[in-house]
Design an enzyme around this catalytic site. Structure first.
Site, mmCIF file in Angstrom:
data_model
loop_
_atom_site.group_PDB
_atom_site.id
_atom_site.type_symbol
_atom_site.label_atom_id
_atom_site.label_comp_id
_atom_site.label_asym_id
_atom_site.label_seq_id
_atom_site.Cartn_x
_atom_site.Cartn_y
_atom_site.Cartn_z
ATOM 1 N N TYR A 229 0.838 -1.197 0.000
ATOM 2 C CA TYR A 229 0.000 0.000 0.000
ATOM 3 C C TYR A 229 0.880 1.256 0.000
ATOM 4 C CZ TYR A 229 -4.109 2.554 -0.234
ATOM 5 O OH TYR A 229 -5.042 3.417 -0.718
ATOM 6 N N ARG B 228 -8.405 10.844 -8.792
ATOM 7 C CA ARG B 228 -7.527 11.499 -7.810
ATOM 8 C C ARG B 228 -6.820 10.416 -7.001
ATOM 9 N NH1 ARG B 228 -8.159 11.988 -2.164
ATOM 10 N NH2 ARG B 228 -6.991 10.173 -2.732
ATOM 11 N N LYS C 2 -6.131 -1.989 -1.581
ATOM 12 C CA LYS C 2 -7.055 -1.857 -0.441
ATOM 13 C C LYS C 2 -7.671 -3.211 -0.105
ATOM 14 C CE LYS C 2 -7.196 2.541 0.604
ATOM 15 N NZ LYS C 2 -7.547 3.494 1.588
ATOM 16 N N ASP D 206 -10.637 7.217 -4.019
ATOM 17 C CA ASP D 206 -9.875 8.077 -4.929
ATOM 18 C C ASP D 206 -10.670 8.595 -6.120
ATOM 19 O OD1 ASP D 206 -7.936 7.790 -3.099
ATOM 20 O OD2 ASP D 206 -6.449 6.865 -4.396
ATOM 21 N N ASP E 73 -11.858 7.958 1.481
ATOM 22 C CA ASP E 73 -11.055 9.196 1.506
ATOM 23 C C ASP E 73 -11.701 10.240 2.405
ATOM 24 O OD1 ASP E 73 -9.242 8.241 -0.570
ATOM 25 O OD2 ASP E 73 -11.050 8.335 -1.798
ATOM 26 N N ASN F 192 -0.268 12.305 1.062
ATOM 27 C CA ASN F 192 0.468 11.180 0.475
ATOM 28 C C ASN F 192 0.771 11.474 -0.989
ATOM 29 O OD1 ASN F 192 0.170 9.451 2.760
ATOM 30 N ND2 ASN F 192 -1.938 9.069 2.147
#
Ligand code: NAI
Length: 583
Positions: free
Chosen positions: A123, A176, A194, A267, A290, A431
């Site tokens: 990850y 994104r 994930k 995302d 998110d 990140n």
């Protein structure tokens, strides 16, 4: 509802399973139909050199493997030797990705062998690198690609997925990816990563997890120009057609896998993420990691920090740098927690300040850019453009960065935080690592070792004035696997916001005094599976208390019930033991 009805509600074509059974202990879970060679080729059943002599002979694969028979532990050691000889993290990612395709149980055993070392490979931060290189390194289809060319047929496409009992989908449209922008179809690394954590950290069976990328094009011209790009070479879809496409997808999932199939959004671009969450949260089993997962893990970090500082949440002022999915999600959950702390909504809002790319979010801001989500947190204050000036004006006790602007917490800002607070709380959540607002070392150095620091991507402990300071990692993985496990085990059909408050409080409560004494805001990563189970129990308790659970009867011992559903990465016997004893 009994198990069979539950399975029917789940819409599965295969009703043999109530919730994630993984085979009765000691009995084979391998279908008798598949050939011997398939056992070697199928990642679910392959044991490689761990097939024993009897299995090799009965399967007709004797002679296809060298003489040695290895134990699972020897195989893990072997894998680690191969992994450790690779210097580059992307190579390590590719090795593990390939292992997952060859021998699924061994892959999960290797992850479990050292979670804190493996997570940064499968990850963040390495998954960001993997997504940037996804077209180049693509070898196996690890999930489904549903493109806008499939409009009108999404249900039929979903039927092509070989597993029928899917309980959890992680879906992205790649707009994104982490802080890396629009990566189009290359975003697939995120749902894959994930869901591998769903299994590794919460024991949700890999066969019940489905990674999906909705390929609606990309506005990233360099990707579209890339000869190797694996996605659609067209502008990103938007507007009504996009909404219809998503709507068809949501309904197709329910038709194919049932109303209780969890759909985790991951995302998506800011505007779509909020809209889609609002649109679907009350009628589908869905959440946005998110926004809500981040909020929960960040709030848990704040609650742990407050234990170190020995103050109540309502005595704090929180300043957010960034007002996107992550920051607004955290702000919303903090608001809920502040109200829970006894403040009115108006009082609570005065405790939360936000800065976006146009400066401090204030009522009637001349520069505009205030969406309804941001307006909720607009303060009656004069506009200020620069973060350093905002810090001086607001004097926050907690500073949270989630704007993906690397290095935004300058020395001046960090020093101001130390000037106004004995123990400043500083979270640099962006990140991957180079987008973090400051490094752990900068935070500790410029606050003279006084701050409590957490980040999104991992940082090593820092020695300051002879003391080893341990940064926390506000990693969503502390939250989403446990929430998903609880939701699935209770058969929830919707996921209310309170779930994320409960998860945050539970996670903070699992931080021991010795963790806090080191400055760690979260339990160590090697305890994360235990955290997932504890969070899942709290989620189930809430679901049963509030009439949101559909699995009946309510399990008397939820911990035992949850553990009984969890994936067992140990090899299962290829043949029932009773068979082998008769030979
Ligand atoms: P987003 O795109 O929704 O929001 C970004 C926000 O930053 C926007 O409000 C934008 O106005 C603001 N911004 C951009 N440039 C700015 C500037 N120069 N000055 C002030 N504000 C600026 O993105 P999202 O989802 O909120 O993610 C932001 C970052 O947080 C990413 O790096 C992401 O990886 C990270 N993140 C970390 C998590 C964690 O640590 N657990 C979880 C989720 C996200």
């Amino acid at each position: 509802m009994d198990c069979k009805e539950f399975a029917k509600l789940n819409g599965s074509d295969d009703e043999r399973d109530c919730i994630g059974l993984h085979g009765t202990a000691g009995e084979s879970d391998v279908p008798s139909k598949i050939s011997g060679l398939e056992h070697l080729k199928n990642k679910k059943y392959n044991k490689g050199l761990a097939f024993c002599l009897e299995e090799r002979q009965l399967l007709g694969i004797h002679g296809l493997l060298p003489a040695v028979v290895k134990t699972e532990e020897e195989q893990v050691t072997h894998s680690l030797i191969l992994l450790n000889r690779l210097e580059n993290n992307l190579d390590k990612y590719m090795y593990l990705s390939d292992l997952a395709e060859r021998n699924e149980r061994l892959f999960y055993k290797v992850l479990a062998s050292d979670v804190s070392k493996m997570m940064p490979i499968v990850y963040t931060p390495t998954v960001g690198l993997a997504c940037q290189n996804f077209s180049k390194i693509f070898t196996h289809p690890k999930g489904m690609y549903i493109t806008l060319n499939d409009s009108g047929h999404i249900y039929d496409v979903l039927k092509n997925w070989p597993e029928t009992d899917v309980r959890a989908i992680v879906v992205t449209d790649g707009e994104r990816i982490l802080g890396l922008g629009d990566l189009g179809a290359n975003g697939m690394g995120i749902p894959v990563g994930k869901l591998s954590l769903y299994t590794a950290l919460a024991g949700i069976k890999p066969s019940q997890c489905l990674p999906i990328t909705l390929d609606v094009g990309t506005n990233n011209q360099s990707l579209r120009d890339d000869l190797l790009y694996v996605g659609l070479r067209r502008n990103r879809l938007s507007g009504v057609v996009y909404d219809e496409f998503i709507d068809e997808f949501m309904h197709a999932v329910v038709r194919r896998f049932g109303q209780n199939c969890l759909i985790q959004f991951e995302d998506f671009g800011n505007a779509n993420a909020f809209r889609l969450l609002a649109k679907y949260r009350d009628n589908f089993c869905t959440f946005n990691d998110d926004i809500q997962g981040t909020a929960s893990v960040a709030l848990a970090g704040i609650l742990s920090s407050l234990k170190i500082k020995d103050t109540a949440l309502k005595e704090n002022t929180i300043l957010f740098f960034g007002a996107g999915e992550a920051a607004l999600g955290i702000a919303g959950l903090c608001l809920m927690a502040l109200i829970d702390n006894g403040l009115t909504e108006e009082e609570a809002k005065k405790r939360i300040w936000m800065v976006d790319s146009k400066g401090l979010i204030v009522v009637d801001r001349p520069k505009g850019g205030l969406t309804s989500h941001k307006l909720r947190f607009a303060q009656n204050h004069e506009p200020i453009d620069c973060l350093a000036e905002v810090v001086k004006a607001v004097k926050p006790t907690v500073l949270i960065g989630a704007a993906a602007v690397g290095g935004a917490f300058t020395q001046d800002i960090l020093e101001s935080m130390a000037l106004y607070n004995d123990i400043p709380i500083i979270f640099a959540l962006s990140n991957p690592t180079d987008k973090a607002e400051c490094t752990a070392e900068e935070a500790y150095t410029h606050t003279k070792g006084t701050c409590i620091f957490a980040s999104g991507s991992p940082f090593q402990p820092v020695e300051y004035n002879g003391k080893l300071l341990h940064p926390g990692q506000g990693n969503n993985s502390y939250i989403f696997p446990g929430v998903a496990l609880g939701v699935i085990c209770a058969g929830m059909l919707t996921i209310p916001e309170e779930i994320f408050l409960i998860a945050a409080e539970k996670l903070a409560s699992l931080c021991t005094p010795s963790d806090l004494a080191k400055g760690s805001l979260y339990p160590p990563l090697h305890k994360i599976t235990k955290c997932s189970v504890e969070i899942a129990i709290s989620v189930m308790d809430y679901a049963y208390k509030n009439g949101l659970a559909t699995v009946r009867p309510e399990p008397a011992d939820k911990a035992k019930f949850i553990r009984a559903q969890m994936y067992n990465p140990n090899y299962q016997p290829t043949f029932p033991k009773t068979w082998l004893q008769k030979l």
